[in-house]
Design a protein around this motif. Sequence first.
Motif: not given
Length: 454
Positions: A53-69
């Motif tokens: 429900d939190n857009p910031l958490i959604r964004t951080l999660s997706a960008l976190g997966t990007f960072a894992v690469g």
Amino acid sequence: MSSAPPKSTPEHAKKARRASAAALAGTSIEWYDFYVFGTAAALVLGDLFFPSDNPLIRTLSALGTFAVGFVLRPVGGILFGYIGDRVSRKTSLLITLLMMGGATTLIGLLPTYDSIGIAAPICLLILRMVQGLSVGGEWGGAVLVASEAAPAHRKALAASMVQLGAPVGTILSTGVFLLIPDESLLNGGWRIPFLLSGLLLVVGLLIRLKLEENEEFVAARAKREAAGREAPPVIELVRRFPVLNICVFVACFAVSGVYIRNVFALNLAVESEGIPRQLFLNALLAGAFAQLIVTPIAAVIADRVTVHRAQIWWTILYLIIAPVPLLAAVSSGNATLIYVAVALSFVGHAAYYSTLSGFLTTLFPTELRFTGISLGYQLSGSLVSAFVPLLAVTLVSAAGGSVVPVQFLYAALIAASLTAIVLAPRVSRRETTRYENSLCSNSVREPGKTSYVA
């Protein structure tokens, strides 16, 4: 220890062109795959794989997966550096291309969170890690296949063909996303860019299968075997080139600017500033075309004035024209300013990046070069570039929406790179001399050569 440059014959010229074409084609595909994920992470992956429900958490999660690469990129640099320095440059490049293309295609086939729950982001994470491992080995191998096959007066230009893979990948990935209507993006349209990677993979393999090992690498491998140096390249580098490794690591900090622009700024523009997705993607596309023009021009100049001098010039230019204008334009919401600032960011980054690969290859002996340039470059990606988008989002949130802290961050990264670039050749001369003096008595050394710096 430096090997003689390739002979200037029609056959060698043909091999050099083929090597540059293979490096450009394969690297373009690799960066297409990498940028497709970054664009999707900024636009849709948070909604599809990390519902909240939190857009910031959604964004951080997706960008976190990007960072894992980025996490496995240094591992890829070490693993494929060993293969490339000890066995075969060609073999290393074929494996990395298969891994990247396969992982990207599989991402396009993944069920989302709504279909399989928590297994969806876990599978996405694993495939992203495979991408990171592949990129870790791809860049260094492609740079060396192109530059080592080129004549001495064209080495910076040949190495820049690999750097052209970044804008080509940007153009391909951004172009595909632009063709997908907004209403289709979340309804399966996001899969198309990933699935197209399968077709590009076939093309890349057909080109790279025709590669031949170049004479410079074969001669260096024979010298190493004659000298009895059996330690893994990474051990030799840590032991013999400790300060130079740090210089290369820091010199690559400015590469992270591309992720501030292509990932963070894209997300900021669309999610926070309400700027139409199409507008910013069009600006990125136009900037990538500018990079295609700037890259070879900057490399040709480097071949004329020495690659080290050019690298200093281009990094200063990057520092002046990119960090402040880009994010100020996004905050303004003005379409014209966004186009201009994005173009300036591309021009600055293109000039710096065009000669970076050629510059780094001058710092290491041939038999350690693959691992040498890969280790610092990929460590920088893993420890710095990976977290720049996340850090930028956090800084803007903490500053109440102000982009000033990110402008300072962007500038500081480039300034740190500039310092390392200035110092690296002197460090290379000192540590290379010590390395050469440590070789066995049957090791062959070219008269008068104590450095690999142009």
